[in-house]
Design an enzyme around this catalytic site. Sequence first.
Site: not given
Length: 328
Positions: A75-76, A140, A144, A207, A281-282, A284
């Site tokens: 899942n990514s 995520y 990884k 954003f 966006r938080s 980034d």
Amino acid sequence: MAVLVTGGAGYIGSHAVAALLEKGEEVVVVDNLQQGHREAVTGGRLYEGDLRDEELLDRIFRENEIDSVIHFAANSLVGESMKLPGKYYHNNVYGTLCLLEAMNRAGVKRIVFSSTAATYGEPESVPIRETDRTEPTNAYGETKLAMEKMIRWFETAHEFRYVSLRYFNAAGAHESGKIGEDHDPETHLIPIVLQAALGQRPHVSVFGEDYPTEDGSCVRDYIHVSDLADAHILAVERLRRGEASAVYNLGNGQGFSVKQVIDIARRVTGRDIPAVIEPRRSGDPAVLIAASDKARAELGWNPRRSELEAIIASAWGWHRARPQGYRG
């Protein structure tokens, strides 16, 4: 001997399968088809199922002469991982553990791992190098990184050898036009921009425009998905030669802002693509660019499709021909 590709029905995985087949490799694919598409698998032997199914994995290794694994299945979605971290640890980390244990039972000790730049978190320098610190800022990326570490410990305990490939923003479509990018929901910038060009969404959200970049929008490193696929094959060949395990960044080494991507897409498509500025966006980072000279030197990797205009043009060809993706 065959190469097992986990997640081979997904976007990058399907391009790796196509590249392996073009090289004359025997290919085996396992994918649960939750995110992948059966139609994206252009050849080889497909098993539909989950890596957490021990009996299935043992059957795959028993029925096929596999000598190497390329591991894409995961899942990514960064945002989803922050809301559902348990899902990401169970699928990504536990799924990888199941795969490694099945490989060990079968005596298959070579693995190429599809990792991510998200393992770095906020970059301490630009361009990012493999020796930079790894402090993920989302679940995520954390999973990884945990997968990378797990593979390394299997090397220590069970004499595995691995190549971890940390890459940046995959984009584009196969030159045949048969496979491309089709996610639901779509979260990647270039397909979102092209969906706006097709009238499938009213605008593209930008954003933030107050980052310390030339035009105020975030800057990212884009790489053609077929160049990524080539790197995975080179990594398999490295391991088959008996060379040491390694970690490599994959990127073009140059960055383009969100606004630049939209402007280039307007030129490529000849369409007006509305853009709306929205709050940041938080999490980034302002700039993410890869230093990939190590991969070029040690793998002999040389991206052949590095112009962003050409990358977007290939994606536009796919989206225009299949506006509903594999469903249309």
